[in-house]
Design a protein around this motif. Structure first.
Motif, mmCIF file in Angstrom:
data_model
loop_
_atom_site.group_PDB
_atom_site.id
_atom_site.type_symbol
_atom_site.label_atom_id
_atom_site.label_comp_id
_atom_site.label_asym_id
_atom_site.label_seq_id
_atom_site.Cartn_x
_atom_site.Cartn_y
_atom_site.Cartn_z
ATOM 1 N N SER A 11 -2.744 -6.919 6.051
ATOM 2 C CA SER A 11 -1.637 -7.726 6.564
ATOM 3 C C SER A 11 -2.028 -8.398 7.871
ATOM 4 C CB SER A 11 -0.409 -6.842 6.798
ATOM 5 O OG SER A 11 -0.054 -6.129 5.630
ATOM 6 N N TYR A 12 -1.337 -9.487 8.187
ATOM 7 C CA TYR A 12 -1.510 -10.098 9.503
ATOM 8 C C TYR A 12 -0.765 -9.299 10.566
ATOM 9 C CZ TYR A 12 -3.682 -14.295 7.561
ATOM 10 O OH TYR A 12 -4.546 -15.167 6.945
ATOM 11 N N ASN A 13 0.323 -8.697 10.177
ATOM 12 C CA ASN A 13 1.099 -7.867 11.097
ATOM 13 C C ASN A 13 0.370 -6.537 11.286
ATOM 14 O OD1 ASN A 13 2.981 -6.276 12.436
ATOM 15 N ND2 ASN A 13 4.722 -7.167 11.343
ATOM 16 N N PRO A 14 -0.111 -6.229 12.505
ATOM 17 C CA PRO A 14 -0.921 -5.021 12.725
ATOM 18 C C PRO A 14 -0.164 -3.713 12.509
ATOM 19 C CG PRO A 14 -0.341 -6.046 14.821
ATOM 20 C CD PRO A 14 0.081 -7.003 13.750
ATOM 21 N N VAL A 15 1.138 -3.792 12.405
ATOM 22 C CA VAL A 15 1.936 -2.575 12.181
ATOM 23 C C VAL A 15 1.636 -1.980 10.807
ATOM 24 C CG1 VAL A 15 4.304 -1.721 11.879
ATOM 25 C CG2 VAL A 15 3.768 -3.296 13.748
ATOM 26 N N TYR A 16 1.215 -2.837 9.867
ATOM 27 C CA TYR A 16 1.001 -2.388 8.493
ATOM 28 C C TYR A 16 -0.469 -2.036 8.263
ATOM 29 C CZ TYR A 16 5.688 -4.103 7.545
ATOM 30 O OH TYR A 16 7.046 -4.300 7.567
ATOM 31 N N PRO A 17 -0.762 -0.812 7.815
ATOM 32 C CA PRO A 17 -2.152 -0.398 7.589
ATOM 33 C C PRO A 17 -2.743 -1.048 6.344
ATOM 34 C CG PRO A 17 -0.657 1.317 6.846
ATOM 35 C CD PRO A 17 0.196 0.268 7.509
ATOM 36 N N VAL A 18 -4.059 -1.062 6.255
ATOM 37 C CA VAL A 18 -4.756 -1.574 5.077
ATOM 38 C C VAL A 18 -4.483 -0.650 3.891
ATOM 39 C CG1 VAL A 18 -7.005 -2.082 4.056
ATOM 40 C CG2 VAL A 18 -6.564 -2.651 6.455
ATOM 41 N N MET A 19 -4.199 -1.241 2.747
ATOM 42 C CA MET A 19 -3.966 -0.478 1.525
ATOM 43 C C MET A 19 -5.226 -0.518 0.668
ATOM 44 S SD MET A 19 -0.183 -2.077 0.680
ATOM 45 C CE MET A 19 0.056 -1.079 -0.793
ATOM 46 N N GLU A 20 -5.661 0.609 0.164
ATOM 47 C CA GLU A 20 -6.812 0.671 -0.733
ATOM 48 C C GLU A 20 -6.339 1.055 -2.123
ATOM 49 O OE1 GLU A 20 -10.093 2.970 0.628
ATOM 50 O OE2 GLU A 20 -10.596 1.535 2.221
ATOM 51 N N CYS A 21 -6.737 0.241 -3.097
ATOM 52 C CA CYS A 21 -6.266 0.432 -4.465
ATOM 53 C C CYS A 21 -7.434 0.313 -5.437
ATOM 54 C CB CYS A 21 -5.216 -0.618 -4.833
ATOM 55 S SG CYS A 21 -3.956 -0.893 -3.589
ATOM 56 N N LYS A 22 -7.191 0.789 -6.649
ATOM 57 C CA LYS A 22 -8.134 0.601 -7.750
ATOM 58 C C LYS A 22 -7.513 -0.347 -8.761
ATOM 59 C CE LYS A 22 -10.260 5.146 -7.222
ATOM 60 N NZ LYS A 22 -10.570 6.446 -7.865
ATOM 61 N N LYS A 23 -8.323 -0.886 -9.623
ATOM 62 C CA LYS A 23 -7.856 -1.886 -10.577
ATOM 63 C C LYS A 23 -6.691 -1.367 -11.403
ATOM 64 C CE LYS A 23 -9.568 -5.159 -14.040
ATOM 65 N NZ LYS A 23 -10.758 -5.655 -14.771
ATOM 66 N N ASP A 24 -6.746 -0.103 -11.782
ATOM 67 C CA ASP A 24 -5.701 0.463 -12.629
ATOM 68 C C ASP A 24 -4.379 0.651 -11.888
ATOM 69 O OD1 ASP A 24 -7.468 0.523 -14.710
ATOM 70 O OD2 ASP A 24 -7.977 2.646 -14.492
ATOM 71 N N ASP A 25 -4.392 0.499 -10.564
ATOM 72 C CA ASP A 25 -3.153 0.652 -9.794
ATOM 73 C C ASP A 25 -2.240 -0.562 -9.897
ATOM 74 O OD1 ASP A 25 -3.959 3.149 -8.848
ATOM 75 O OD2 ASP A 25 -4.975 2.280 -7.103
ATOM 76 N N PHE A 26 -2.788 -1.694 -10.370
ATOM 77 C CA PHE A 26 -2.020 -2.937 -10.401
ATOM 78 C C PHE A 26 -1.322 -3.141 -11.748
ATOM 79 C CE2 PHE A 26 -5.329 -3.695 -7.248
ATOM 80 C CZ PHE A 26 -4.604 -4.262 -6.203
ATOM 81 N N VAL A 27 -0.088 -3.572 -11.688
ATOM 82 C CA VAL A 27 0.587 -4.096 -12.875
ATOM 83 C C VAL A 27 0.141 -5.547 -13.059
ATOM 84 C CG1 VAL A 27 2.820 -4.634 -13.943
ATOM 85 C CG2 VAL A 27 2.573 -2.581 -12.516
#
Length: 223
Positions: free
Chosen positions: A193-209
């Motif tokens: 995110s551009y907003n520093p309050v939000y941490p980076v999210m790490e995902c795998k391909k199967d996590d996405f709909v």
């Protein structure tokens, strides 16, 4: 000529010139670089554009400034200069309307094919993805660059690439609008995110709909 009469003539001739080319107010705004609210004000007799803006409008619509202001009878009495072959057709091909869904509606989608064919809210775009659609962004994770209410045009048929903006739906986590990065081995997807309050999210391909890159993001100044 009184100002009110000029405003009335300008309003009518802007609308006529725009519809002759098959353009919506949104499409004309995009072609000229003016805001949608400005186009709307001129067509509703609210005010008159500056001479420089009149020149841009006249050039885009293929008419003269005198015609827009009522000093020239225009197409009805005297033929306009012949535009280049296929000019109007080309504008129609490049500018198209796509459906707009809300953030909540996007969260209910399993894929872009879930969109109702009878959708009634649209926006203009030059995106060539035949299945493109728009989503109204919610939340503050991308501030200060992007804000709640901005409209993102998404490309379902295009694979995201490093550094691009994406809208995505994660299983059991909802919909997000983020910056996309993929690890060198292709196994980890990082959403930041551009907003520093939000941490980076790490995902795998199967996590996405679904995950769709953004072609463009437009701001509506009238909320």
């Amino acid at each position: 000529m009184k100002k009110t009469k000029i405003e009335h003539i300008l309003s009518e001739r802007l609308r006529i010139g725009r519809t002759r080319l098959g353009l919506t107010q949104q499409a004309l705004a995009r072609l000229t670089g003016f805001s949608l609210s400005a186009i709307g004000n001129w067509e509703s007799c609210q005010n008159i554009p500056s001479p420089a803006k009149l020149g841009v409008l006249a050039g885009t619509l293929g008419v003269s400034i005198d015609y827009l202001l009522g000093h020239d009878p225009g197409p009805g009495a005297q033929p306009l200069p012949t535009p280049p072959p296929g000019a109007a057709r080309q504008i129609k091909q490049e500018i198209r309307e796509v459906p707009i869904v809300s953030w909540a509606q996007a969260g209910a989608l399993v894929a872009y094919t879930d969109l109702d064919a009878a959708w009634h809210e649209f926006t203009a775009t030059t995106c060539r993805d035949e299945n493109s659609f728009a989503v109204t962004i919610a939340g503050d994770s991308m501030e200060p660059k992007y804000s709640s209410g901005d409209i993102a045009i998404l490309m379902p048929n295009v694979e995201p690439r490093n550094g691009c903006l994406v809208a995505c739906k994660l299983k059991n986590e909802g919909v997000f609008f983020k910056l996309f990065h993929q690890s060198s081995d292709g196994k980890i997807f990082r959403l930041s995110s551009y907003n520093p309050v939000y941490p980076v999210m790490e995902c795998k391909k199967d996590d996405f709909v679904w995950i769709y890159p953004a072609y463009q993001v437009t701001k509506n100044v009238w909320r």
